[in-house]
Design an enzyme around this catalytic site. Structure first.
Site, PDB file in Angstrom:
ATOM      1  N   ASN A  72      -4.919  -7.346  -1.154  1.00 17.51           N
ATOM      2  CA  ASN A  72      -6.227  -7.278  -1.800  1.00 17.51           C
ATOM      3  C   ASN A  72      -6.175  -6.303  -2.964  1.00 17.51           C
ATOM      4  OD1 ASN A  72      -7.993  -4.668  -1.443  1.00 17.51           O
ATOM      5  ND2 ASN A  72      -6.817  -4.862   0.457  1.00 17.51           N
ATOM      6  N   ILE A  74      -9.453  -5.163  -4.291  1.00 16.20           N
ATOM      7  CA  ILE A  74     -10.908  -5.205  -4.347  1.00 16.20           C
ATOM      8  C   ILE A  74     -11.439  -4.223  -5.395  1.00 16.20           C
ATOM      9  CG2 ILE A  74     -13.021  -4.963  -2.983  1.00 16.20           C
ATOM     10  CD1 ILE A  74     -11.186  -7.262  -2.057  1.00 16.20           C
ATOM     11  N   CYS A 133      -6.120   8.230  -4.786  1.00 15.22           N
ATOM     12  CA  CYS A 133      -6.675   8.141  -6.135  1.00 15.22           C
ATOM     13  C   CYS A 133      -5.995   9.171  -7.026  1.00 15.22           C
ATOM     14  CB  CYS A 133      -8.164   8.460  -6.081  1.00 15.22           C
ATOM     15  SG  CYS A 133      -8.464   9.947  -5.125  1.00 15.22           S
ATOM     16  N   LYS A 167      -7.522  10.015   4.977  1.00 18.06           N
ATOM     17  CA  LYS A 167      -6.884   8.708   5.085  1.00 18.06           C
ATOM     18  C   LYS A 167      -5.600   8.729   4.282  1.00 18.06           C
ATOM     19  CE  LYS A 167      -7.251   3.965   5.556  1.00 18.06           C
ATOM     20  NZ  LYS A 167      -8.368   3.029   5.552  1.00 18.06           N
ATOM     21  N   THR A 195      -3.366   0.489   2.734  1.00 15.64           N
ATOM     22  CA  THR A 195      -2.541  -0.683   2.392  1.00 15.64           C
ATOM     23  C   THR A 195      -1.279  -0.291   1.625  1.00 15.64           C
ATOM     24  OG1 THR A 195      -3.863  -1.015   0.410  1.00 15.64           O
ATOM     25  CG2 THR A 195      -4.521  -2.226   2.373  1.00 15.64           C
ATOM     26  N   GLY A 219      -2.470  -6.341   7.354  1.00 13.12           N
ATOM     27  CA  GLY A 219      -2.263  -7.387   8.349  1.00 13.12           C
ATOM     28  C   GLY A 219      -0.982  -7.168   9.150  1.00 13.12           C
TER      29      GLY A 219
HETATM   30  C1  LIG Z   1     -10.054  -6.144   1.792  1.00 15.42           C
HETATM   31  C2  LIG Z   1      -9.722  -4.731   2.151  1.00 15.42           C
HETATM   32  C3  LIG Z   1     -10.507  -3.684   1.649  1.00 15.42           C
HETATM   33  C4  LIG Z   1     -10.210  -2.367   1.989  1.00 15.42           C
HETATM   34  N1  LIG Z   1     -11.000  -1.355   1.498  1.00 15.42           N
HETATM   35  C5  LIG Z   1     -10.728  -0.067   1.838  1.00 15.42           C
HETATM   36  C6  LIG Z   1     -11.567   1.002   1.410  1.00 15.42           C
HETATM   37  O1  LIG Z   1     -12.568   0.792   0.725  1.00 15.42           O
HETATM   38  N2  LIG Z   1     -11.228   2.260   1.770  1.00 15.42           N
HETATM   39  C7  LIG Z   1     -10.134   2.534   2.565  1.00 15.42           C
HETATM   40  O2  LIG Z   1      -9.893   3.703   2.873  1.00 15.42           O
HETATM   41  N3  LIG Z   1      -9.341   1.543   3.013  1.00 15.42           N
HETATM   42  C8  LIG Z   1      -9.617   0.248   2.662  1.00 15.42           C
HETATM   43  N4  LIG Z   1      -8.799  -0.768   3.152  1.00 15.42           N
HETATM   44  C9  LIG Z   1      -7.675  -0.429   4.016  1.00 15.42           C
HETATM   45  C10 LIG Z   1      -8.021  -0.650   5.490  1.00 15.42           C
HETATM   46  O3  LIG Z   1      -9.039   0.227   5.902  1.00 15.42           O
HETATM   47  C11 LIG Z   1      -6.775  -0.429   6.369  1.00 15.42           C
HETATM   48  O4  LIG Z   1      -6.340   0.895   6.162  1.00 15.42           O
HETATM   49  C12 LIG Z   1      -5.642  -1.372   6.036  1.00 15.42           C
HETATM   50  O5  LIG Z   1      -6.133  -2.650   5.693  1.00 15.42           O
HETATM   51  C13 LIG Z   1      -4.625  -1.529   7.184  1.00 15.42           C
HETATM   52  O6  LIG Z   1      -5.187  -2.065   8.345  1.00 15.42           O
HETATM   53  P1  LIG Z   1      -5.164  -3.648   8.716  1.00 15.42           P
HETATM   54  O7  LIG Z   1      -3.774  -4.127   8.554  1.00 15.42           O
HETATM   55  O8  LIG Z   1      -5.701  -3.743  10.082  1.00 15.42           O
HETATM   56  O9  LIG Z   1      -6.079  -4.312   7.700  1.00 15.42           O
HETATM   57  C14 LIG Z   1      -9.098  -2.092   2.813  1.00 15.42           C
HETATM   58  C15 LIG Z   1      -8.326  -3.134   3.312  1.00 15.42           C
HETATM   59  C16 LIG Z   1      -8.617  -4.443   3.005  1.00 15.42           C
HETATM   60  C17 LIG Z   1      -7.763  -5.524   3.561  1.00 15.42           C
END
Ligand SMILES: Cc1cc2nc3c(=O)[nH]c(=O)nc-3n(C[C@H](O)[C@H](O)[C@H](O)COP(=O)(O)O)c2cc1C
Ligand SMILES: Cc1cc2nc3c(=O)[nH]c(=O)nc-3n(C[C@H](O)[C@H](O)[C@H](O)COP(=O)(O)OP(=O)(O)OC[C@H]3O[C@@H](n4cnc5c(N)ncnc54)[C@H](O)[C@@H]3O)c2cc1C
Ligand SMILES: Cc1cc2nc3c(=O)[nH]c(=O)nc-3n(C[C@H](O)[C@H](O)[C@H](O)COP(=O)(O)OP(=O)(O)OC[C@H]3O[C@@H](n4cnc5c(N)ncnc54)[C@H](O)[C@@H]3O)c2cc1C
Ligand SMILES: Cc1cc2nc3c(=O)[nH]c(=O)nc-3n(C[C@H](O)[C@H](O)[C@H](O)COP(=O)(O)O)c2cc1C
Ligand code: FES
Ligand code: FES
Lengths: 305, 292, 305, 292
Positions: A72, A74, A133, A167, A195, A219
């Site tokens: 992503n 976003i 950031c 984080k 990510t 994922g």
């Molecule tokens: C679409 C999307 C948007 C995300 N937005 C944020 C965010 O705004 N802030 C943040 O700290 N992490 C964000 N993440 C990271 C997730 O919180 C998480 O750390 C990461 O996706 C790993 O977990 P997962 O594999 O279960 O998705 C985002 C992840 C995805 C996929």
């Protein structure tokens, strides 16, 4: 089986949070109605990352599916601090679970404003600091540098007694060094992983698929990376770890707890099943039992051979 | 026909969580495929709404994809003798997700969430002076048009359907979904009907009409939608478009389905669309490669 | 379609190499016989990484399958430099394709010996430096540090005129900085990505699955990570990039070339299909054609929007 | 019966590359499953050799696994009327790979590479004074024992089969693979035969025998193999064991299948095994969790 636990002082009915930015509870309530609240899938809700000013987010495309994962870009769209506090926070307070607000800024001064204004709201149980950031002054990505992370925490720590969670980004050689910096600066917990930097090529046209050229991988594909980092970090710091990265079910959630996480968060799996958080919780007693644990606490206390 | 939950008017609320539905049928439809799911628990969807679908088991086929569910509009709703409803979907196999869905056989199971998004307005909601509706569909985009047309027929509201296709191969579903209803067809390759774009037919119709009484609805490939949008905006004709955008969740969780708004910023197509008014958006071709 | 190309002066009949350590041509010949040679799957053969002294490798288990990928902790078993030069090299020379020998050491002096003794052998077309190892003096992982990498290259560059290729690790925040260091030190090419740090929990027992606790992730799961890094690195250096990480077919190979790689290597996919390299090559003309390219060179010269 | 290519004696050379074989049959066998592939191009495998198998398509099922092919020993070889050979495999569903293989239906396709590894020696090769063979199989490990037994029968070499199982559930395949051949059974739960371990039966036999004329072959769970190995080594009885180890490739490419050698270091089980002499290895339980 009793799954209640806590994370840096926040009492939780169970160990399953959502990953920031992967579940918009207000949108979900519009779509699913009150059944969302009656059957809320998480034991604690983490907001998407809030910034000082409203942001539109990145131009499309913002998503691409990859083998066992997705990328992503976003770009943190959101209403900004004022909009969030006025319009979103009251609604989130009605979810019936503790609330952690995620914030990000590119200068310490803005972080200070974000933390102090968010912390004063009673609805908020804790604050997560998204530090992936660039610092506008140093140009360095704060979360890639132990010293920048420590300095930021030292500036923010005096502002509030509410838990501050850092984080961590996985895009470093040694996340444990950054975690040690966060702890030294006064963080109450770390959450990880965010990510992993990734890119995709348009399957039809000779260009990158994502509007901004690259994004972050999440994922099941990243789960092995997350497990290694959670293990390395939890062995290096005394503060608790919120583990995430590719959790899809109770078994994978429990793997994170065995790797050293105290609680876990579900991210991308929410997109496949809006009730994914509940499924993880529902499966935990059996998963704990299969591994010989009589309670969640036993698994949290276990150390791996 | 649908409970409004505070979002767009006419939003049908989806049951929370995903449910496993049985595949009742799967059949070829020209170059496309139509399959039928038996949805025992879902509410009746409105025209323009969509579902997130994932074949089960073995979603995640060769090469680790498909992994995410796929957004698919229903092409027809009908009662199921044993209860619940039958949902037909028209599928164009363009990649791993659509191919896996098209490979499902009767008796197989499919994960479904939805219906999601908002529905098309009725002509009088879109244009108080509307005498009827003009439906402009292209390729796989004829599916939501077919649903809308049926509803208009049921309500006794007059409509005309203009359907455009690249060639015979890409006109699948038309016989089954539009049956013997009157339609006007355009084929880019001239294999039948008008030789050229469906927008040629739209221009013909609009020239003959009092455009003050028109209400246009469209679904199809981005370039077609953008052409329809411009034609209508230039003439001050209210138009609703059902757009596509890459979607991960379908219920507002991921912010992935961004479409640029006319007044700046982006909307989430899954909850603020997929049906949008022509003047709400900056372009129907967001993310598409620049032409030329 | 003519697929012939070259990488830092080594003429190749096509752009498909093997990843170091993912295809043992001598073992494969024992198993498959002469048909291996008649139908050799790669246009250039890269040996597994050779060390000064014989090494037994890591204790079992050394493998675990992950979603769309695998983790390995093989631990560089091998016959050592002498054993390799005496027993293995003559056999590898009979493969009928140019030969690149991968070497690793934990001190500059050993690297110098490895490079000078390997380079003097006529059978060898080029040398790949696996620098994912801790420097015994500094304790730092050489390949994680631009300056260490540059210093190593400066020490090795005078030893030979044969191409020196630096194999980059993906476990850094900015691989392009390390690549720039390699180029500044005189490297002729970089190859990337090596495996991503990862771990797995035993599905039955509460311990890590891998004998040494952690390992490296490879396969399609890491392809999006590799594509992002190849793109970042190829935009930052003038030397060519050998791209790899989850390549399974011609389309994914071509994605790496579009991302900036000159040639590609197939690793984990060899385990699923011993002829994977040939399948990639066989699919390339059609894949190039689908994207509107009339030749491999056009794709190599293309830049992404 | 097999061309030696310079590795272990008796190595049958595998065709280079993977081939797609048709599934001819799949049937339950107690708690296990037996399926049959038609292998048109492969050479005849020897007892102890194995194949790497991957169901097609949709290898990579729910959750992105299975991804790598799985090592499976053939349980029987027979001629195929239309040419080539039929290979039977006995499958214990312990995870995503074996479950996906067990889910294949007749007419489905399966990727196969092999046969890989070396075969069991004949009794006289293992022990020049051998009068016959003692076969000790456990659980799913009865598959290679069945193949070896058939070969010994065909060659007129006497053998005795001792088979051990945890319970009825884990004794699948025995009827089909050993048929009415004489076997001695041990069940840990005492549901039939000897109540206890198969090694109890082995000890009984060895006590009765002149151990100088024994040649023991074994395949089964690591703890059983290690017990068999110790029993034989303690008595100076030559023994060959077919081991397991996690494998990614099966042909020596990945170095993943390490088994510790008696004289230090590791062997690659896929090319230096899977059949090893008891005194060649340091333990048959490498990688297994420590007991207790
Ligand atoms: C679409 C999307 C948007 C995300 N937005 C944020 C965010 O705004 N802030 C943040 O700290 N992490 C964000 N993440 C990271 C997730 O919180 C998480 O750390 C990461 O996706 C790993 O977990 P997962 O594999 O279960 O998705 C985002 C992840 C995805 C996929
Ligand atoms: C609201 C909505 C309703 C839809 N209704 C239907 C329907 O009724 N029937 C149907 O067949 N499809 C429909 N789609 C499209 C369908 O979701 C996509 O074609 C599908 O997700 C592609 O998945 P895939 O794995 O088959 O192909 P992928 O590998 O994901 O993509 C294949 C090709 O399609 C292109 N592509 C994929 N997704 C998009 C996108 N969202 N926008 C632009 N280009 C894209 C890519 O460039 C790629 O070349 C709908 C989409 C939306 C958002
Ligand atoms: C030479 C050889 C021949 C074999 N023959 C057969 C056969 O005829 N029939 C058959 O059913 N199986 C056989 N196996 C075993 C089979 O390959 C594994 O059970 C299979 O790979 C497991 O894959 P999975 O995805 O089903 O389970 P996984 O998820 O990979 O594993 C499931 C469980 O099994 C354990 N496990 C998996 N692989 C191994 C291993 N190699 N060693 C120890 N523990 C392991 C894990 O602890 C895990 O709990 C053989 C293995 C080898 C090496
Ligand atoms: C089993 C295994 C062993 C490897 N051994 C080496 C090695 O000895 N030296 C090296 O530089 N890279 C080694 N690698 C890394 C590969 O060469 C390659 O960089 C990596 O696997 C990514 O490519 P892939 O996803 O196509 O496998 C190994 C990878 C695997 C899976
Ligand atoms: S598809 Fe996820 S927010 Fe729209
Ligand atoms: S399984 Fe790959 S070397 Fe043995």
């Amino acid at each position: 089986m009793d799954l209640s636990t806590d994370i840096c002082g926040i009492e939780l009915s169970g160990p399953v949070l959502n990953g920031s930015g992967t579940f918009d509870a207000l949108a979900a309530r519009r779509v699913f109605g009150d059944s969302l609240i009656e059957d809320f899938p998480f034991d604690c809700y983490v907001s998407k990352t809030i910034t000082m000013n409203p942001r539109p987010g990145n131009p499309p495309y913002r998503l691409w599916e990859t083998p066992s994962g997705m990328i992503n870009s976003i770009g943190l769209p959101g209403p900004g601090l004022d909009g969030f506090l006025e319009r979103d926070l009251p609604g989130l307070a009605g979810l019936g679970v503790p609330l952690i607000v995620s914030v990000m800024a590119d200068q310490v001064e803005d972080f200070e404003v974000l933390v102090s204004r968010v912390a004063t709201r009673d609805e908020v149980a804790g604050i997560e600091l998204n530090v992936s950031c660039p610092n506008v002054h140093s140009g360095l990505i704060v979360g890639e540098q132990p010293s920048e992370t420590e300095a930021l925490m030292k500036a923010l720590r005096p502002i509030t007694e509410k838990p501050l969670i850092v984080k961590l980004t996985p895009n470093v050689a040694n996340p444990q060094e950054v975690a040690v910096g966060a702890e030294a600066g006064g963080a109450d917990a770390v959450s990880m992983i965010n990510t992993v930097k990734a890119a995709a090529i348009d399957p039809g046209v000779n260009r990158t698929w994502l509007g901004v050229g690259a994004g972050g991988l999440s994922g099941p594909a990243v789960r092995p990376i997350a497990l290694a980092q959670v293990r390395a970090v939890s062995a290096s710091v005394g503060i608790p770890v919120i583990g995430m990265g590719g959790i899809t079910d109770a078994e994978s959630a429990l793997e994170f707890i065995l790797a050293g996480a105290r609680v876990v968060a579900v991210g991308t799996e929410n997109f496949r099943d809006p009730r994914a958080g509940s499924s993880v919780t529902e499966g935990l007693p059996a998963a704990l039992g299969r591994r010989g644990f009589g309670s969640l606490a036993e698994a949290q206390a276990a150390s791996l051979d | 026909m649908s409970a409004d939950s505070g979002g767009k008017p006419g939003r049908t609320q989806a049951p929370f969580g995903r449910r496993l539905c049985e595949v009742a049928d799967s059949r070829p439809a020209g170059g496309y495929r139509i399959f039928t799911l038996i949805d025992e628990d879902g509410p009746s969807p409105g025209p323009g709404q969509f579902y997130m679908l994932a074949a089960h088991p073995d979603w995640a086929a060769e090469g680790g994809r498909p992994y995410l569910p796929r957004a698919i509009s229903h092409a027809r709703v009908s009662g199921n003798p044993a209860g619940g409803q039958r949902l037909d979907f028209l599928i164009d196999e363009v990649g791993p997700g659509t191919s896996r869905l098209a490979a499902m056989s009767p008796g197989d199971a499919c994960w479904i969430t939805g219906p999601f998004g908002g529905r098309f307005s009725l002509p009088r909601q879109l244009n108080p002076k509307a005498a009827g509706a003009v439906l402009v569909g292209g390729g796989i985009g004829i599916a939501p048009m077919a649903v809308l047309r049926r509803e208009l027929v049921d309500r006794g509201i007059p409509s005309r359907s203009l359907l455009g296709f690249r060639d015979r191969e890409h006109s699948g579903g038309i016989d089954e979904l539009f049956g013997c209803e009157e339609t006007r067809l355009a084929f880019e390759d001239g294999s039948s009907g008008h030789k050229g774009y469906v927008t040629d037919l739209l221009l013909q119709i609009l020239e003959g009409d009092d455009s003050g009484s028109a209400a246009v609805y469209s679904c199809g490939p981005p370039a077609m939608l953008e052409a329809v949008r411009r034609i209508c905006l230039d003439r001050g004709i209210p138009v609703e478009l059902a757009l596509e955008s890459p979607m991960a969740c379908g219920y507002g969780a991921c912010f992935g389905c961004a479409v640029p708004k006319a007044d700046g910023g982006y909307m989430r197509l899954c909850i603020d669309g997929p049906v949008v008014r022509g003047d709400e958006i900056a372009t129907a071709m967001a993310g598409e490669p620049a032409v030329g």
